[in-house]
Write an enzyme that holds these catalytic residues in place. Structure first.
Site, PDB file in Angstrom:
ATOM      1  N   ASP A  44     -52.422  -4.793 -29.428  1.00  0.00           N
ATOM      2  CA  ASP A  44     -53.708  -5.468 -29.365  1.00  0.00           C
ATOM      3  C   ASP A  44     -54.274  -5.661 -30.776  1.00  0.00           C
ATOM      4  OD1 ASP A  44     -54.400  -2.827 -29.838  1.00  0.00           O
ATOM      5  OD2 ASP A  44     -55.722  -2.635 -28.094  1.00  0.00           O
ATOM      6  N   SER A  45     -53.530  -5.197 -31.774  1.00  0.00           N
ATOM      7  CA  SER A  45     -53.807  -5.535 -33.172  1.00  0.00           C
ATOM      8  C   SER A  45     -53.819  -7.043 -33.382  1.00  0.00           C
ATOM      9  CB  SER A  45     -52.768  -4.896 -34.088  1.00  0.00           C
ATOM     10  OG  SER A  45     -51.451  -5.180 -33.639  1.00  0.00           O
ATOM     11  N   ASP A  83     -49.342  -3.221 -25.484  1.00  0.00           N
ATOM     12  CA  ASP A  83     -50.612  -2.506 -25.363  1.00  0.00           C
ATOM     13  C   ASP A  83     -51.389  -2.975 -24.139  1.00  0.00           C
ATOM     14  OD1 ASP A  83     -50.509  -0.826 -27.543  1.00  0.00           O
ATOM     15  OD2 ASP A  83     -51.612  -2.163 -28.872  1.00  0.00           O
ATOM     16  N   LYS A 111     -48.552   0.797 -23.350  1.00  0.00           N
ATOM     17  CA  LYS A 111     -49.162   1.832 -24.193  1.00  0.00           C
ATOM     18  C   LYS A 111     -50.650   1.921 -23.900  1.00  0.00           C
ATOM     19  CE  LYS A 111     -49.488   1.319 -28.773  1.00  0.00           C
ATOM     20  NZ  LYS A 111     -50.973   1.367 -29.009  1.00  0.00           N
ATOM     21  N   GLU A 113     -54.354   4.155 -24.837  1.00  0.00           N
ATOM     22  CA  GLU A 113     -55.036   5.010 -25.797  1.00  0.00           C
ATOM     23  C   GLU A 113     -55.963   5.977 -25.066  1.00  0.00           C
ATOM     24  OE1 GLU A 113     -57.090   2.721 -28.738  1.00  0.00           O
ATOM     25  OE2 GLU A 113     -55.418   1.334 -29.053  1.00  0.00           O
ATOM     26  N   GLU A 180     -51.404   8.230 -34.446  1.00  0.00           N
ATOM     27  CA  GLU A 180     -51.916   7.386 -35.525  1.00  0.00           C
ATOM     28  C   GLU A 180     -52.904   8.148 -36.380  1.00  0.00           C
ATOM     29  OE1 GLU A 180     -54.096   3.059 -36.321  1.00  0.00           O
ATOM     30  OE2 GLU A 180     -53.369   3.566 -34.312  1.00  0.00           O
TER      31      GLU A 180
END
Length: 264
Positions: A44-45, A83, A111, A113, A180
């Site tokens: 999602d960067s 993501d 993925k 978070e 991270e």
């Protein structure tokens, strides 16, 4: 031969590192996979490096599915991880629905978070055949809660909690862990504490794999370069040369070096 989660588990067991890079389109997916990158992350960067936002929060499920399909079309054997964007897994039902969309678009792993609150969601996804990577440490979707992009896991209490969360989420079914921006010592400790492969970005040299954002390692991202980033274009002379140099540096444990890491 296509890379699978079993490939990465074997790498960990054999003390062999693996490389991960982001990609968001078919052309770069082909270039990245042909360079020998083991895992392509549709991050999602993309909200920051492609769309120009100041965080990842505006990225939608439609965005992620679109770019996942594009990457799948160009990929040549790398494992595809995508993501799940902000609030797309705020409940277990939402996570199941949205993970299915990403898997149908071509993802082979999703993925998420978060910490221990994801336990039930990860179990539900795993039970239904969706491989999961649990992202710990600096989780960019929580930037407003953190008050900025800051190193996580400093201090005994934070470190102990992160080790506990990694073990808990692995037990719930997480197939990989991504760390991270954590101190190198903690990255090493968590890598040794779980049997799942651990990917690091700013987590020191001792994780099982390393990941960077494609635009960062090619030196095209504007603004200040994060400490954990190395510009592989500076010496490579070509995009393909830079990609291959990254793969070799990770495989030979020359990257990250001490200058790219954080202390407790």
């Amino acid at each position: 031969m296509a890379v699978t989660i079993n490939t990465l588990r074997e790498r960990k067991q054999n003390n062999e590192t693996f490389s991960v890079l982001t990609a968001y389109d078919a052309t770069f997916a082909q270039r990245v996979s042909e360079a020998g990158v083991d895992v392509i992350l549709i991050g999602d960067s993309l909200g920051m490096v492609l769309q120009g936002h100041d965080s990842t929060l505006p990225v939608s499920m439609n965005d992620m599915c679109y770019h996942t399909r594009a990457v799948a079309n160009g990929n040549k054997g790398a494992l595809i991880m995508a993501d799940m964007p902000f609030m797309s897994y705020g409940s277990t039902d939402a996570a199941l629905k949205n993970a299915a969309k990403l898997m149908r678009a071509g993802a082979q792993m999703v993925k998420l978070e978060g910490t221990d609150w994801m336990e039930d969601t990860i179990k539900a996804l795993s039970d239904r055949g969706v491989p999961v990577c649990a992202h710990l440490g600096l989780t960019p979707q929580f930037v407003n809660k953190f008050g900025g992009y800051k190193v996580q896991g400093r201090g005994d209490a934070q470190a102990e909690a992160m080790v506990k969360h990694a073990r808990l989420l692995e037990a719930a079914g997480a197939d990989m862990i991504l760390l991270e921006c954590v101190p190198s010592e903690l990255g090493k400790r968590i890598t040794e504490a779980v049997s799942a492969p651990v990917i690091g970005i700013g987590a020191g040299p001792d994780t099982d794999g390393q990941v960077l954002v494609l635009h960062d390692m090619l030196g095209v991202t504007p603004g200040r370069r994060p400490r954990f980033v190395k510009n592989f274009m500076e010496e490579a002379g070509s995009v393909q040369g830079a990609l291959e140099a990254y793969v070799a540096a990770v495989r030979e444990r020359r990257f990250p070096s001490e200058e790219h890491t954080f202390k407790a």
